[in-house]
Design a protein around this motif. Structure first.
Motif, PDB file in Angstrom:
ATOM      1  N   ARG A 174       0.746  -1.254   0.118  1.00  0.00           N
ATOM      2  CA  ARG A 174      -0.439  -0.235   0.010  1.00  0.00           C
ATOM      3  C   ARG A 174       0.764   1.371   0.169  1.00  0.00           C
ATOM      4  O   ARG A 174       2.129   1.632   0.164  1.00  0.00           O
ATOM      5  N   THR A 175       0.467   2.281  -0.422  1.00  0.00           N
ATOM      6  CA  THR A 175       0.765   3.427  -0.313  1.00  0.00           C
ATOM      7  C   THR A 175       0.034   4.582  -0.105  1.00  0.00           C
ATOM      8  O   THR A 175      -1.037   3.976  -0.144  1.00  0.00           O
ATOM      9  N   TYR A 176       0.512   5.561   0.590  1.00  0.00           N
ATOM     10  CA  TYR A 176      -0.287   7.044   1.252  1.00  0.00           C
ATOM     11  C   TYR A 176       0.494   7.700   0.715  1.00  0.00           C
ATOM     12  O   TYR A 176       1.289   8.464   1.066  1.00  0.00           O
ATOM     13  N   PRO A 177      -0.346   8.821   1.295  1.00  0.00           N
ATOM     14  CA  PRO A 177       0.536   9.717   0.985  1.00  0.00           C
ATOM     15  C   PRO A 177       0.444  10.845   2.581  1.00  0.00           C
ATOM     16  O   PRO A 177       0.036  10.140   3.570  1.00  0.00           O
ATOM     17  N   LEU A 178       1.798  11.782   2.838  1.00  0.00           N
ATOM     18  CA  LEU A 178       2.256  12.064   3.702  1.00  0.00           C
ATOM     19  C   LEU A 178       1.508  12.612   4.783  1.00  0.00           C
ATOM     20  O   LEU A 178       1.658  11.680   6.244  1.00  0.00           O
ATOM     21  N   GLU A 179       0.080  13.046   4.500  1.00  0.00           N
ATOM     22  CA  GLU A 179      -0.577  13.160   5.709  1.00  0.00           C
ATOM     23  C   GLU A 179      -1.097  11.640   6.595  1.00  0.00           C
ATOM     24  O   GLU A 179      -2.118  11.922   7.657  1.00  0.00           O
ATOM     25  N   ASP A 180      -1.531  10.533   5.595  1.00  0.00           N
ATOM     26  CA  ASP A 180      -2.034   9.661   6.584  1.00  0.00           C
ATOM     27  C   ASP A 180      -0.666   9.391   6.860  1.00  0.00           C
ATOM     28  O   ASP A 180      -1.598   7.632   6.986  1.00  0.00           O
ATOM     29  N   ALA A 181      -0.032   9.051   7.360  1.00  0.00           N
ATOM     30  CA  ALA A 181       1.616   8.301   8.132  1.00  0.00           C
ATOM     31  C   ALA A 181       0.462   7.662   9.278  1.00  0.00           C
ATOM     32  O   ALA A 181       1.060   6.051   9.770  1.00  0.00           O
ATOM     33  N   ALA A 182      -0.305   8.446  10.018  1.00  0.00           N
ATOM     34  CA  ALA A 182      -1.020   7.668  10.887  1.00  0.00           C
ATOM     35  C   ALA A 182      -1.462   6.132  10.840  1.00  0.00           C
ATOM     36  O   ALA A 182      -1.427   5.109  11.726  1.00  0.00           O
ATOM     37  N   GLN A 183      -2.620   6.259  10.009  1.00  0.00           N
ATOM     38  CA  GLN A 183      -2.871   5.138   9.051  1.00  0.00           C
ATOM     39  C   GLN A 183      -2.005   3.951   8.421  1.00  0.00           C
ATOM     40  O   GLN A 183      -2.154   2.916   8.816  1.00  0.00           O
ATOM     41  N   ALA A 184      -1.255   4.068   8.096  1.00  0.00           N
ATOM     42  CA  ALA A 184      -0.025   3.608   7.472  1.00  0.00           C
ATOM     43  C   ALA A 184       1.043   3.203   8.895  1.00  0.00           C
ATOM     44  O   ALA A 184       0.874   1.602   8.647  1.00  0.00           O
ATOM     45  N   HIS A 185       1.059   3.560  10.027  1.00  0.00           N
ATOM     46  CA  HIS A 185       1.156   2.746  11.112  1.00  0.00           C
ATOM     47  C   HIS A 185       0.216   1.720  11.633  1.00  0.00           C
ATOM     48  O   HIS A 185       0.875   1.175  12.078  1.00  0.00           O
ATOM     49  N   ARG A 186      -1.012   2.148  11.534  1.00  0.00           N
ATOM     50  CA  ARG A 186      -2.074   1.608  12.181  1.00  0.00           C
ATOM     51  C   ARG A 186      -2.042   0.230  11.781  1.00  0.00           C
ATOM     52  O   ARG A 186      -1.417  -0.761  12.050  1.00  0.00           O
ATOM     53  N   ASP A 187      -2.030   0.484   9.741  1.00  0.00           N
ATOM     54  CA  ASP A 187      -2.034  -0.830   8.990  1.00  0.00           C
ATOM     55  C   ASP A 187      -1.277  -1.774   9.600  1.00  0.00           C
ATOM     56  O   ASP A 187      -1.071  -2.653   9.151  1.00  0.00           O
ATOM     57  N   LEU A 188       0.486  -1.005   9.700  1.00  0.00           N
ATOM     58  CA  LEU A 188       1.451  -1.898   9.844  1.00  0.00           C
ATOM     59  C   LEU A 188       1.285  -3.028  10.874  1.00  0.00           C
ATOM     60  O   LEU A 188       1.652  -3.869  10.697  1.00  0.00           O
ATOM     61  N   GLU A 189       1.008  -2.290  11.999  1.00  0.00           N
ATOM     62  CA  GLU A 189       0.968  -2.615  12.973  1.00  0.00           C
ATOM     63  C   GLU A 189      -0.419  -4.188  13.458  1.00  0.00           C
ATOM     64  O   GLU A 189      -0.095  -4.834  14.712  1.00  0.00           O
ATOM     65  N   SER A 190      -0.869  -4.339  12.218  1.00  0.00           N
ATOM     66  CA  SER A 190      -1.954  -5.138  12.087  1.00  0.00           C
ATOM     67  C   SER A 190      -2.152  -6.178  12.331  1.00  0.00           C
ATOM     68  O   SER A 190      -2.378  -6.913  12.439  1.00  0.00           O
ATOM     69  N   GLN A 191      -0.635  -6.582  11.177  1.00  0.00           N
ATOM     70  CA  GLN A 191       0.004  -7.450  10.765  1.00  0.00           C
ATOM     71  C   GLN A 191      -0.711  -8.191   9.891  1.00  0.00           C
ATOM     72  O   GLN A 191      -1.073  -9.995   9.529  1.00  0.00           O
ATOM     73  N   GLU A 192      -1.285  -7.692   8.999  1.00  0.00           N
ATOM     74  CA  GLU A 192      -3.018  -7.825   7.922  1.00  0.00           C
ATOM     75  C   GLU A 192      -1.856  -7.430   6.621  1.00  0.00           C
ATOM     76  O   GLU A 192      -2.364  -8.166   5.592  1.00  0.00           O
ATOM     77  N   THR A 193      -0.859  -6.752   6.222  1.00  0.00           N
ATOM     78  CA  THR A 193      -0.404  -6.416   5.239  1.00  0.00           C
ATOM     79  C   THR A 193       0.925  -6.874   4.846  1.00  0.00           C
ATOM     80  O   THR A 193       1.388  -7.741   5.296  1.00  0.00           O
ATOM     81  N   VAL A 194       0.857  -6.931   3.817  1.00  0.00           N
ATOM     82  CA  VAL A 194       2.018  -8.109   2.720  1.00  0.00           C
ATOM     83  C   VAL A 194       2.971  -7.228   2.144  1.00  0.00           C
ATOM     84  O   VAL A 194       2.700  -6.464   1.076  1.00  0.00           O
ATOM     85  N   GLY A 195       3.871  -7.733   2.453  1.00  0.00           N
ATOM     86  CA  GLY A 195       5.405  -6.322   1.415  1.00  0.00           C
ATOM     87  C   GLY A 195       5.653  -5.182   2.136  1.00  0.00           C
ATOM     88  O   GLY A 195       5.152  -5.054   3.525  1.00  0.00           O
ATOM     89  N   LYS A 196       5.983  -4.176   1.231  1.00  0.00           N
ATOM     90  CA  LYS A 196       6.371  -3.090   2.317  1.00  0.00           C
ATOM     91  C   LYS A 196       4.952  -1.788   1.277  1.00  0.00           C
ATOM     92  O   LYS A 196       4.365  -2.270   0.990  1.00  0.00           O
ATOM     93  N   LEU A 197       5.112  -0.894   2.849  1.00  0.00           N
ATOM     94  CA  LEU A 197       3.644  -0.021   2.542  1.00  0.00           C
ATOM     95  C   LEU A 197       5.263   1.432   2.505  1.00  0.00           C
ATOM     96  O   LEU A 197       6.373   1.146   2.553  1.00  0.00           O
ATOM     97  N   LEU A 198       4.523   2.512   2.046  1.00  0.00           N
ATOM     98  CA  LEU A 198       5.472   3.273   1.310  1.00  0.00           C
ATOM     99  C   LEU A 198       4.816   5.009   1.698  1.00  0.00           C
ATOM    100  O   LEU A 198       3.353   4.550   1.622  1.00  0.00           O
ATOM    101  N   LEU A 199       5.377   5.721   1.960  1.00  0.00           N
ATOM    102  CA  LEU A 199       4.592   7.526   2.181  1.00  0.00           C
ATOM    103  C   LEU A 199       5.097   7.957   0.502  1.00  0.00           C
ATOM    104  O   LEU A 199       6.437   7.972   0.742  1.00  0.00           O
ATOM    105  N   ILE A 200       4.025   8.735   0.099  1.00  0.00           N
ATOM    106  CA  ILE A 200       4.180   9.637  -1.564  1.00  0.00           C
ATOM    107  C   ILE A 200       4.136  10.865  -1.066  1.00  0.00           C
ATOM    108  O   ILE A 200       2.897  10.969  -0.433  1.00  0.00           O
ATOM    109  N   PRO A 201       5.363  11.151  -0.440  1.00  0.00           N
ATOM    110  CA  PRO A 201       4.721  13.520  -0.169  1.00  0.00           C
ATOM    111  C   PRO A 201       3.960  14.094  -1.683  1.00  0.00           C
ATOM    112  O   PRO A 201       4.643  13.589  -2.609  1.00  0.00           O
TER     113      PRO A 201
END
Length: 321
Positions: free
Chosen positions: A294-321
């Motif tokens: 998944r990719t996220y805009p910079l302002e969604d960093a908090a949601q990206a961290h929630r998803d990372l810690e959910s253990q549901e993601t596969v592979g890499k997560l990125l922020l796209i400024p």
């Protein structure tokens, strides 16, 4: 420019997007416009205050990819260069100052997203399986969390060396990713009553030659019980908690325990650059397939961290400024 700041330790909700001045460059630094920034477990450790020595307010992000826009007087890069980097704090931002010796060129056929998604985990996997504990052709290696960033890279590189990988994943939906990375067999931990017994059964009772474990406490006993005589346990992380003190006398006979820092702190700058260039070449030629979940805009960093810690993601997560 915009940055993600950590004013206090805590949940993902503590993350703030702020306006900061563009960094002033030292002679050896270059200014990079960030096109993609990697999101890693270490970022969540820092946010929670698990890693010692971090001063608040702090800035997160350690890896990414982008375009050079300004150059210090002693730096060797050129304006317009497409580059990636590792262990440069503050990469969750529109712009970041990077020491020129921590840059690696991005091949023309590799996107910014793929470079940011593959460099850091690829370097860790390369160090583990090629340098610290070289895995020979014909060996059988156990790789836990094989759908994670490092685990998936490890599976690919070990398989490329002619060895077989028994992969474990935490959820059923991650099994396909591990199999696509080249795993010989995939075990879903939530669906396996006795994981150690299942691993030994796959090796006809003999056990695996290597166990690569970035989880720490949660799977230590499984890893040790899965090893053959003279098998090697490779400890490179503690996503599942720190391994408690051990009584070595009660460990299985002949098993070797190896602790490996994934960031290879002993190596020189030239050695790092050589390895980083090798990883980029592997990404370019297809030896390493980089999976961006998944990719996220910079302002969604908090949601990206929630998803990372959910253990549901596969592979890499990125922020796209």
């Amino acid at each position: 420019m915009r940055v993600i700041s950590v004013p206090s330790f805590g949940s993902p909700d503590v993350l703030r997007i702020e306006e900061r001045p563009v960094p002033e460059l030292s002679p050896s630094e270059v200014l990079v416009e960030v096109k993609a920034a990697g999101i890693n477990l270490m970022d969540s450790y820092m946010r929670r205050g698990v890693m010692k020595g971090l001063e608040l307010p702090a800035r997160l992000g350690a890896d990414g990819a982008g375009v050079v826009t300004a150059i210090g007087t002693d730096a060797t890069a050129k304006i317009g260069d497409r580059v990636a980097w590792q262990y440069v704090m503050g990469s969750y931002a529109d712009m970041v100052a990077v020491p020129h010796e921590r840059l690696v060129p991005i091949p023309d056929n590799v996107t910014f997203e793929t470079a940011a998604g593959g460099l850091m985990q690829g370097l860790t996997a390369q160090h583990l399986s090629h340098d610290a504990v070289p895995v020979p052709s014909g060996a059988v290696a156990l790789v836990h969390s094989a759908a994670s960033g490092v685990g998936r890279m490890l599976t690919q590189l070990i398989t490329a060396r002619g060895a077989r990988v028994i992969a474990t994943v935490s959820r059923a939906h991650k099994a396909r990713s591990a199999a696509e990375a080249g795993a010989w067999k995939v075990l879903v931990r939530d669906e396996t009553e006795d994981l150690g017994a299942a691993i030994r059964e796959l090796t006809d009772g003999g056990g695996v030659d290597f166990a690569f474990d970035g989880t720490g406490k949660s799977l230590f006993d499984v890893s040790i019980s899965s090893l053959r005589f003279r098998g090697v346990f490779v400890h490179y992380g503690r996503a599942g908690g720190a391994i408690p003190p051990l009584d070595l006398w009660v460990q299985p006979d002949g098993v070797r325990l190896v602790h490996v820092r994934g960031d290879a702190p002993h190596e020189s700058t030239d050695q790092w650059r050589q390895r980083a260039s090798q990883v980029m070449q592997w990404i370019s030629d297809g030896t390493l397939d980089v999976l961006i979940d998944r990719t996220y805009p910079l302002e969604d960093a908090a949601q990206a961290h929630r998803d990372l810690e959910s253990q549901e993601t596969v592979g890499k997560l990125l922020l796209i400024p």
